[in-house]
Scaffold this motif. Structure first.
Motif, PDB file in Angstrom:
ATOM      1  N   VAL A  42     -11.729  34.726 -45.343  1.00 50.93           N
ATOM      2  CA  VAL A  42     -11.618  33.855 -46.517  1.00 50.93           C
ATOM      3  C   VAL A  42     -10.563  32.778 -46.251  1.00 50.93           C
ATOM      4  CG1 VAL A  42     -10.823  33.758 -48.920  1.00 50.93           C
ATOM      5  CG2 VAL A  42     -12.396  35.557 -48.201  1.00 50.93           C
ATOM      6  N   ASP A  43     -11.011  31.544 -46.185  1.00 55.03           N
ATOM      7  CA  ASP A  43     -10.062  30.457 -45.895  1.00 55.03           C
ATOM      8  C   ASP A  43     -10.287  29.258 -46.813  1.00 55.03           C
ATOM      9  OD1 ASP A  43     -12.473  29.569 -44.959  1.00 55.03           O
ATOM     10  OD2 ASP A  43     -11.862  29.391 -42.860  1.00 55.03           O
ATOM     11  N   GLY A  44     -11.142  29.431 -47.829  1.00 59.19           N
ATOM     12  CA  GLY A  44     -11.402  28.321 -48.742  1.00 59.19           C
ATOM     13  C   GLY A  44     -12.339  27.277 -48.144  1.00 59.19           C
ATOM     14  N   VAL A  45     -12.762  27.483 -46.902  1.00 58.83           N
ATOM     15  CA  VAL A  45     -13.682  26.556 -46.249  1.00 58.83           C
ATOM     16  C   VAL A  45     -15.036  27.254 -46.041  1.00 58.83           C
ATOM     17  CG1 VAL A  45     -14.122  25.165 -44.194  1.00 58.83           C
ATOM     18  CG2 VAL A  45     -11.780  25.374 -45.086  1.00 58.83           C
ATOM     19  N   ARG A  46     -14.983  28.446 -45.419  1.00 54.10           N
ATOM     20  CA  ARG A  46     -16.224  29.202 -45.202  1.00 54.10           C
ATOM     21  C   ARG A  46     -16.839  29.610 -46.552  1.00 54.10           C
ATOM     22  NH1 ARG A  46     -12.914  31.599 -41.245  1.00 54.10           N
ATOM     23  NH2 ARG A  46     -13.810  31.724 -39.157  1.00 54.10           N
ATOM     24  N   ASP A  47     -18.136  29.385 -46.717  1.00 53.43           N
ATOM     25  CA  ASP A  47     -18.799  29.933 -47.896  1.00 53.43           C
ATOM     26  C   ASP A  47     -19.340  31.327 -47.547  1.00 53.43           C
ATOM     27  OD1 ASP A  47     -21.013  29.443 -46.364  1.00 53.43           O
ATOM     28  OD2 ASP A  47     -21.829  27.869 -47.663  1.00 53.43           O
ATOM     29  N   VAL A  48     -19.956  31.976 -48.528  1.00 53.45           N
ATOM     30  CA  VAL A  48     -20.404  33.349 -48.302  1.00 53.45           C
ATOM     31  C   VAL A  48     -21.378  33.422 -47.128  1.00 53.45           C
ATOM     32  CG1 VAL A  48     -21.714  35.265 -49.308  1.00 53.45           C
ATOM     33  CG2 VAL A  48     -19.971  34.108 -50.666  1.00 53.45           C
ATOM     34  N   ASP A  49     -22.276  32.428 -47.014  1.00 51.97           N
ATOM     35  CA  ASP A  49     -23.230  32.432 -45.904  1.00 51.97           C
ATOM     36  C   ASP A  49     -22.525  32.380 -44.552  1.00 51.97           C
ATOM     37  OD1 ASP A  49     -25.528  32.681 -47.348  1.00 51.97           O
ATOM     38  OD2 ASP A  49     -25.751  30.512 -47.680  1.00 51.97           O
ATOM     39  N   ALA A  50     -21.508  31.542 -44.475  1.00 51.81           N
ATOM     40  CA  ALA A  50     -20.768  31.421 -43.215  1.00 51.81           C
ATOM     41  C   ALA A  50     -20.057  32.739 -42.888  1.00 51.81           C
ATOM     42  CB  ALA A  50     -19.761  30.279 -43.323  1.00 51.81           C
ATOM     43  N   ILE A  51     -19.530  33.389 -43.925  1.00 56.73           N
ATOM     44  CA  ILE A  51     -18.862  34.675 -43.701  1.00 56.73           C
ATOM     45  C   ILE A  51     -19.877  35.703 -43.197  1.00 56.73           C
ATOM     46  CG2 ILE A  51     -17.694  36.597 -44.879  1.00 56.73           C
ATOM     47  CD1 ILE A  51     -16.288  34.490 -46.636  1.00 56.73           C
ATOM     48  N   VAL A  52     -21.073  35.691 -43.792  1.00 57.32           N
ATOM     49  CA  VAL A  52     -22.131  36.612 -43.357  1.00 57.32           C
ATOM     50  C   VAL A  52     -22.491  36.341 -41.884  1.00 57.32           C
ATOM     51  CG1 VAL A  52     -24.561  37.257 -43.674  1.00 57.32           C
ATOM     52  CG2 VAL A  52     -23.066  36.953 -45.676  1.00 57.32           C
ATOM     53  N   ASP A  53     -22.667  35.078 -41.538  1.00 56.49           N
ATOM     54  CA  ASP A  53     -22.983  34.721 -40.146  1.00 56.49           C
ATOM     55  C   ASP A  53     -21.939  35.271 -39.187  1.00 56.49           C
ATOM     56  OD1 ASP A  53     -25.217  33.333 -40.888  1.00 56.49           O
ATOM     57  OD2 ASP A  53     -24.220  31.370 -40.936  1.00 56.49           O
ATOM     58  N   ASP A  54     -20.698  35.013 -39.555  1.00 56.96           N
ATOM     59  CA  ASP A  54     -19.577  35.442 -38.727  1.00 56.96           C
ATOM     60  C   ASP A  54     -19.593  36.954 -38.491  1.00 56.96           C
ATOM     61  OD1 ASP A  54     -17.209  33.080 -38.786  1.00 56.96           O
ATOM     62  OD2 ASP A  54     -16.831  34.895 -37.596  1.00 56.96           O
ATOM     63  N   LEU A  55     -19.780  37.706 -39.603  1.00 53.87           N
ATOM     64  CA  LEU A  55     -19.725  39.162 -39.510  1.00 53.87           C
ATOM     65  C   LEU A  55     -20.960  39.723 -38.800  1.00 53.87           C
ATOM     66  CD1 LEU A  55     -18.149  40.067 -42.967  1.00 53.87           C
ATOM     67  CD2 LEU A  55     -17.064  40.096 -40.716  1.00 53.87           C
ATOM     68  N   ALA A  56     -22.104  39.083 -39.014  1.00 50.19           N
ATOM     69  CA  ALA A  56     -23.323  39.543 -38.344  1.00 50.19           C
ATOM     70  C   ALA A  56     -23.147  39.462 -36.829  1.00 50.19           C
ATOM     71  CB  ALA A  56     -24.523  38.716 -38.793  1.00 50.19           C
ATOM     72  N   GLN A  57     -22.467  38.395 -36.426  1.00 53.06           N
ATOM     73  CA  GLN A  57     -22.204  38.208 -35.009  1.00 53.06           C
ATOM     74  C   GLN A  57     -21.162  39.223 -34.504  1.00 53.06           C
ATOM     75  OE1 GLN A  57     -20.748  34.277 -34.006  1.00 53.06           O
ATOM     76  NE2 GLN A  57     -22.466  34.018 -32.608  1.00 53.06           N
ATOM     77  N   GLN A  58     -20.064  39.307 -35.263  1.00 51.03           N
ATOM     78  CA  GLN A  58     -18.974  40.213 -34.888  1.00 51.03           C
ATOM     79  C   GLN A  58     -19.467  41.647 -34.702  1.00 51.03           C
ATOM     80  OE1 GLN A  58     -15.152  41.031 -37.199  1.00 51.03           O
ATOM     81  NE2 GLN A  58     -15.342  38.814 -37.468  1.00 51.03           N
ATOM     82  N   TYR A  59     -20.314  42.115 -35.607  1.00 49.88           N
ATOM     83  CA  TYR A  59     -20.745  43.509 -35.573  1.00 49.88           C
ATOM     84  C   TYR A  59     -22.123  43.676 -34.960  1.00 49.88           C
ATOM     85  CZ  TYR A  59     -16.686  44.395 -38.416  1.00 49.88           C
ATOM     86  OH  TYR A  59     -15.396  44.483 -38.863  1.00 49.88           O
ATOM     87  N   ALA A  60     -22.698  42.569 -34.468  1.00 48.05           N
ATOM     88  CA  ALA A  60     -24.048  42.593 -33.889  1.00 48.05           C
ATOM     89  C   ALA A  60     -25.004  43.385 -34.771  1.00 48.05           C
ATOM     90  CB  ALA A  60     -24.002  43.164 -32.470  1.00 48.05           C
ATOM     91  N   ALA A  61     -24.971  43.049 -36.075  1.00 46.77           N
ATOM     92  CA  ALA A  61     -25.797  43.778 -37.039  1.00 46.77           C
ATOM     93  C   ALA A  61     -26.801  42.822 -37.670  1.00 46.77           C
ATOM     94  CB  ALA A  61     -24.898  44.375 -38.122  1.00 46.77           C
ATOM     95  N   PRO A  62     -27.918  43.363 -38.219  1.00 48.51           N
ATOM     96  CA  PRO A  62     -28.907  42.489 -38.850  1.00 48.51           C
ATOM     97  C   PRO A  62     -28.296  41.708 -40.016  1.00 48.51           C
ATOM     98  CG  PRO A  62     -29.541  44.821 -39.023  1.00 48.51           C
ATOM     99  CD  PRO A  62     -28.275  44.776 -38.249  1.00 48.51           C
ATOM    100  N   ARG A  63     -28.651  40.449 -40.092  1.00 51.69           N
ATOM    101  CA  ARG A  63     -28.018  39.564 -41.057  1.00 51.69           C
ATOM    102  C   ARG A  63     -28.249  40.001 -42.506  1.00 51.69           C
ATOM    103  NH1 ARG A  63     -27.808  35.318 -44.080  1.00 51.69           N
ATOM    104  NH2 ARG A  63     -26.157  33.787 -43.759  1.00 51.69           N
ATOM    105  N   ASP A  64     -29.466  40.479 -42.824  1.00 51.02           N
ATOM    106  CA  ASP A  64     -29.743  40.813 -44.229  1.00 51.02           C
ATOM    107  C   ASP A  64     -28.941  42.030 -44.706  1.00 51.02           C
ATOM    108  OD1 ASP A  64     -31.294  42.104 -42.373  1.00 51.02           O
ATOM    109  OD2 ASP A  64     -32.920  42.532 -43.787  1.00 51.02           O
ATOM    110  N   VAL A  65     -28.715  42.963 -43.776  1.00 51.81           N
ATOM    111  CA  VAL A  65     -27.896  44.142 -44.145  1.00 51.81           C
ATOM    112  C   VAL A  65     -26.470  43.683 -44.458  1.00 51.81           C
ATOM    113  CG1 VAL A  65     -26.938  46.325 -43.334  1.00 51.81           C
ATOM    114  CG2 VAL A  65     -29.275  45.669 -42.690  1.00 51.81           C
ATOM    115  N   ILE A  66     -25.927  42.877 -43.557  1.00 53.56           N
ATOM    116  CA  ILE A  66     -24.576  42.349 -43.727  1.00 53.56           C
ATOM    117  C   ILE A  66     -24.488  41.544 -45.029  1.00 53.56           C
ATOM    118  CG2 ILE A  66     -22.878  40.716 -42.794  1.00 53.56           C
ATOM    119  CD1 ILE A  66     -22.813  42.983 -41.007  1.00 53.56           C
ATOM    120  N   ALA A  67     -25.511  40.718 -45.280  1.00 53.74           N
ATOM    121  CA  ALA A  67     -25.486  39.841 -46.446  1.00 53.74           C
ATOM    122  C   ALA A  67     -25.360  40.648 -47.739  1.00 53.74           C
ATOM    123  CB  ALA A  67     -26.738  38.969 -46.478  1.00 53.74           C
ATOM    124  N   THR A  68     -26.113  41.743 -47.822  1.00 55.24           N
ATOM    125  CA  THR A  68     -26.060  42.577 -49.029  1.00 55.24           C
ATOM    126  C   THR A  68     -24.654  43.132 -49.223  1.00 55.24           C
ATOM    127  OG1 THR A  68     -28.291  43.224 -48.423  1.00 55.24           O
ATOM    128  CG2 THR A  68     -27.281  44.430 -50.243  1.00 55.24           C
TER     129      THR A  68
END
Ligand code: SF4
Ligand code: SF4
Lengths: 85, 355
Positions: A42-68
């Motif tokens: 959370v930095d006031g720049v990334r929106d929720v989608d960007a955070i999801v992208d970041d975490l999906a990459q970090q954890y190599a997990a499916p994006r929709d699971v992370i998004a939920t």
């Protein structure tokens, strides 16, 4: 939605206890692993989608699971007054 | 031994107000004996190093110090979450801006009553309410979170619903309603301050209703008085367990009121490190944990929940700081509280003069 920390709220590295902690007016709490992973992005720049992208990459997990998970957690952190949207 | 979580920095005993329940010691420290800016900066660094996360900048009135901006800056630089506990009457927009820029995180503003006449009688300062209202506005305009702190007692409890209105009108996100605690100066005014049972029940009802009605808009913290209770209030998670205070002259205290207890010798930051004070000093170890407890606390199932109650209250009421807090129904001195309630009803305050 672009989450940011509510006024007076911040994430702090508690060196003496080797953990991260959320400091807020008149209270503090130790975030669980999911909350922490989100709060660190959370930095006031990334929106929720960007955070999801970041975490999906970090954890190599499916994006929709992370998004939920991320959406539910952000909602919870907003309800607890730690974040504003 | 656990590291401390929070530091109360009592920057000065000087204050333009004269609240009759002030928790500062009856003998106040002179301005000339106060710690310097550099000494406070060292205290903050040491506090952060031993594990403190938060500092409450208090007094007296912390903004009575001309170096308050530097002090906030030093606390922030040490990595501490900085909370300013102020009466607000010395704040202006420029100072608030400088405090915010220096890293201030949160402001806690005291209010003595809902209507100006009552507030000014209790605080003993003319024009205070108007200045507080402006201070609240400056805090909001600076983008800082605001908590309103109302100390309640016999003479202002009827204003509680209006204090809730003020918290909303002034833009506070939190309201702290705290009943007076009776040691130090407050004990001298106990007859004028102790609420009746009916007042207390009404206050509790008001708080519960307001919490419900204002969910999501205002958080209300409520500290109940223990004169009407059967169990004492828990002492800050235990003496020397999570909290330390430093007095204006540098004494390191296990609690802000600890100097009211005779016979304890406190380490001073001018000749001891904060770590040594926390870990090794006699004053901190005296009531740490449960080993020091006499009966009926010894072995009591509540011992690690309330830590035998308040040492300062035990000393103030029984002359023995190791006694069970008389607020506990199991204390042989519990009757003292009922007697005090029966005797209360004075209408005039005893104000102290300073300077
Ligand atoms: S006896 Fe002591 S430990 Fe037990 S409830 Fe009373 S004050 Fe608390
Ligand atoms: S001894 Fe009393 S005043 Fe001091 S921290 Fe404990 S409860 Fe509070």
């Amino acid at each position: 939605m672009t989450p940011r920390f509510a006024p007076g709220v911040r994430l702090h590295h508690d060196r003496a206890r080797a953990r991260w902690i959320v400091l807020a007016p008149e209270r503090m709490f130790v975030p669980d692993d999911t909350a922490l992973a989100i709060l660190r992005l959370v930095d006031g720049v990334r929106d929720v989608d960007a955070i999801v992208d970041d975490l999906a990459q970090q954890y190599a997990a499916p994006r929709d699971v992370i998004a939920t998970d991320v959406r539910a957690m952000v909602e919870d952190l907003v309800a607890r007054g730690a974040l504003t949207g | 031994m656990k590291p401390p979580l929070a530091l109360l920095a009592e920057l000065t005993h000087r204050c333009p107000l004269r609240c009759p329940y002030c928790s500062n010691p009856v003998a106040l420290t002179r301005g000339s004996a106060e710690l310097t800016t550099q000494e406070w900066a060292r205290v903050f660094d040491e506090a952060a190093a031993i594990g403190c996360l938060q500092v409450h900048l208090s007094g007296g009135e912390p903004t009575a110090r001309r170096d308050i901006v530097e002090i906030v800056g030093a606390a922030h630089a040490a990595g501490l979450y900085t909370n300013l506990i102020t009466a607000g009457v010395l704040l202006d927009a420029a100072l608030l801006g400088r405090l915010k820029a220096a890293g201030l995180d949160h402001v806690q503003l005291s209010v003595q009553d809902a209507d100006p006449a009552g507030a000014e009688r209790i605080g003993g300062m003319k024009g205070a309410q108007e200045r507080k209202e402006s201070a609240a506005r400056f805090v909001r305009e600076a983008g800082l979170p605001l908590t309103l702190n109302a100390v309640v007692h016999r003479q202002n409890l009827s204003s509680l619903p209006r204090l809730v209105d003020i918290a909303l009108a002034w833009g506070a996100a939190r309201l702290e309603v705290a009943h007076v605690q009776y040691y130090g100066w407050a004990l001298r005014n106990r007859d004028a301050l102790l609420p009746t049972r009916a007042q207390l029940d009404e206050a509790t009802r008001v708080v519960i209703a307001a919490r419900e009605a204002l969910r999501g808009r205002l958080v209300i913290d409520y500290v109940v008085p223990d004169y009407h209770a059967a169990r004492p209030k828990a002492c800050m998670g235990g003496w020397g367990s999570a909290f330390l205070a430093v007095s204006p002259s540098g004494n390191v205290l296990p609690c802000h009121a600890a100097e009211s207890i005779d016979g304890l010798v406190f380490p001073n930051v001018r000749d001891t490190s904060l770590r040594a004070a926390w870990e090794d000093s006699a004053a901190f170890n005296r009531f740490r944990g449960t080993d020091w407890m006499p009966a009926p606390c010894r072995g009591c199932a509540h011992a690690e929940r309330d830590w035998g109650g308040c040492r300062c209250q035990a000393f103030a009421l029984t002359g023995d700081a190791a006694a069970t807090d008389p607020a506990c129904a199991l204390s042989p001195h519990h009757g003292l509280l009922a007697e005090a309630i029966a005797e209360a009803g004075a209408t005039t305050f005893r104000y102290r003069e300073f300077g």
